[in-house]
Design an enzyme around this catalytic site. Sequence first.
Site, PDB file in Angstrom:
ATOM      1  N   LYS A 116      -9.502   1.965  -9.744  1.00 26.52           N
ATOM      2  CA  LYS A 116      -9.094   0.712 -10.419  1.00 26.52           C
ATOM      3  C   LYS A 116      -9.936   0.043 -11.072  1.00 26.52           C
ATOM      4  CE  LYS A 116      -5.041   0.330  -7.102  1.00 26.52           C
ATOM      5  NZ  LYS A 116      -5.248   1.457  -6.448  1.00 26.52           N
ATOM      6  N   GLU A 200      -8.927  -9.282  -6.953  1.00 30.90           N
ATOM      7  CA  GLU A 200      -8.304  -9.862  -8.095  1.00 30.90           C
ATOM      8  C   GLU A 200      -7.470 -11.119  -7.496  1.00 30.90           C
ATOM      9  OE1 GLU A 200      -6.068  -6.631  -9.707  1.00 30.90           O
ATOM     10  OE2 GLU A 200      -4.504  -7.082  -8.646  1.00 30.90           O
ATOM     11  N   HIS A 235       3.624  -4.126  -0.347  1.00 31.23           N
ATOM     12  CA  HIS A 235       3.212  -3.533  -1.267  1.00 31.23           C
ATOM     13  C   HIS A 235       3.902  -2.120  -1.459  1.00 31.23           C
ATOM     14  CE1 HIS A 235       0.340  -6.809  -1.673  1.00 31.23           C
ATOM     15  NE2 HIS A 235       0.009  -6.411  -0.590  1.00 31.23           N
ATOM     16  N   ARG A 297       0.783  10.649 -12.820  1.00 30.63           N
ATOM     17  CA  ARG A 297       1.471  11.571 -12.344  1.00 30.63           C
ATOM     18  C   ARG A 297       2.795  11.211 -12.428  1.00 30.63           C
ATOM     19  NH1 ARG A 297       3.013   8.409  -8.186  1.00 30.63           N
ATOM     20  NH2 ARG A 297       1.491   7.005  -7.070  1.00 30.63           N
TER      21      ARG A 297
END
Length: 624
Positions: A116, A200, A235, A297
């Site tokens: 990431k 973040e 999440h 994917r």
Amino acid sequence: MIKSLLIANRGEIACRIIRTARAMGVRTVAVYSDADANALHVRMADEAVHIGPSPARESYLIGEKIIAAAKATGAEAIHPGYGFLSENAEFAQAVLDAGLVWVGPKPSSITAMGLKDAAKKLMADAGVPVTPGYMGENQDPAFLAEQAASIGYPVLIKAVAGGGGKGMRKVDAAADFADALASCQREAAASFGNDHVLIEKYILSPRHIEVQIFGDTHGNIVHLFERDCSLQRRHQKVIEEAPAPGMDEETREALCAAAVRAGQAVDYVGAGTIEFIADGSEGLRADRIWFMEMNTRLQVEHPVTEAITGVDLVEWQLRVASGEPLPLRQEDLTINGWAMEARLYAEDPATGFLPSTGKLDVLLLPMSSRVDTGIEEGSEVSPFYDPMIAKVIVHAGQREEAIDDLRYELSKLGVWPVKTNAGFLHRLLGDTDFERGDVDTGLIERRGEALMANPLPPATELTAAAAQLEDEPAVPHALAGFRLNRAPDTRRALRVNGQRVEYEADARADGYFASHFEPFDGGAALLMVHEGTTMIVAPDRTDGAAGGAAGDGDILSPMPGKVIAVEVAAGDTVAKGQKLLTLEAMKMEHSLTAPFDGVVAELNAEAGAQVQVEALLVRIEAAE
């Protein structure tokens, strides 16, 4: 065109790939572990190869075994599905080095987007907006705490190699950072073999919006519009829809163009998803949407995109992997109607969504909508893999119709004795904010217990159940229960999941009722599905009541797993809600807490121990 295909996966996605391959005349090869020897995907494929024991790390995650199976069966290509090795660049390269076709993006693209932190830097260079945060190499906890403070709380800690909601923690205050970081790193190491994290800024009214892109080997890349995946629990997406509510054409054009630029930046081939986070506090605006990550994917939620575009994305994958150009150009792709998908999981909302395993004695799935599943009645929900039972997908002309259709399908969906989240999904779809499109990723958490509890059916439905069980009118004769100078007694009782439930007989049950009934236990009971919640209803018997449950202070293991941390000792005084221990199962951490103020009277757990379902771990005695 590829003539034979090995699917390096299991369950629902393996079955879904096999269906398209069969329609295209492509021979299929399945692989399976010990736990999946009798699985549906094994029986659907033209050929199947055993690749090892039940744990994924000893079977589905061993690339050498999968490549050997492809060679042994003469398969030309390998499709990885999603999960397992689907985003493993080394495996993709090994497939190519073995002279096989890889149905997926180039290994270099997977590498570029796999971490990431590196992906966000690459996207920033490509002109794709990214969220503020720290993505560096320094993983010292004290340094990371400083970075979090500099960014400003709340922050989100994310495993750089993460996915599927694993290795991710929201932190609201500096005092909680160290514990959250340690837990996140442990989970990331266990799930991905990499404990590096990034930090973040946490968006306070976040919406999760993603764009499906597709590239070919001829330099063409198109987008297939957006999906909204904001309804999430820890999440993990639970309901997805396409298009995104509240998306205007100008914002859509800017968002999808950014997604195409992201794909071009890594020379992308095949199906991929660019995930964005949007600040929805002022509606969807292009300047308030930022890149989060790319999934290299096929996505679990791909059916909603297929529904609104009329495209079979697996067919496109096979054609592109065979060297063909994309079947359609950008100007040929349009949005038609509205699609929604609900993920049916074997998990119990009443126990914090802990997985529920075991044999599916009853499985009643919708017949009037698309259902993607890898199991059938009589199948076993294994503790070794993701507990998803099925995906229910509807397609309608308008969003309101799609909501109504999906609620209806869930209201008739029955599973027994494994617990599911169907009732939770039904209630979620009826939420007022969701119905008007006012969604963000915190909606489920805000609703809390209102979504978790499975309420009993109303008297109307219980009366109807009683009538079916007793083969008599729904409401007894007017003189039934008659007492001189007293009103007739219309109180009745049933056993619902073994518990005695009293209710007032309701004359309205003589007509239409909402619940779905199926005979159970030779007709001695009914399987009743009410708004997605499955229960067994039986006549009230005074001579055979079920045994009592374990004491309220008995903390039992909700599933097989490993104890990774014990926070208390025998004799300790604990407060209601205090963490007692942490259990790891299905690659996720689950905290078990004290049900009330009391004392640890018995402790039968230690870090590192493997425990079985319903093992007594801790006993709490109430404080006097």
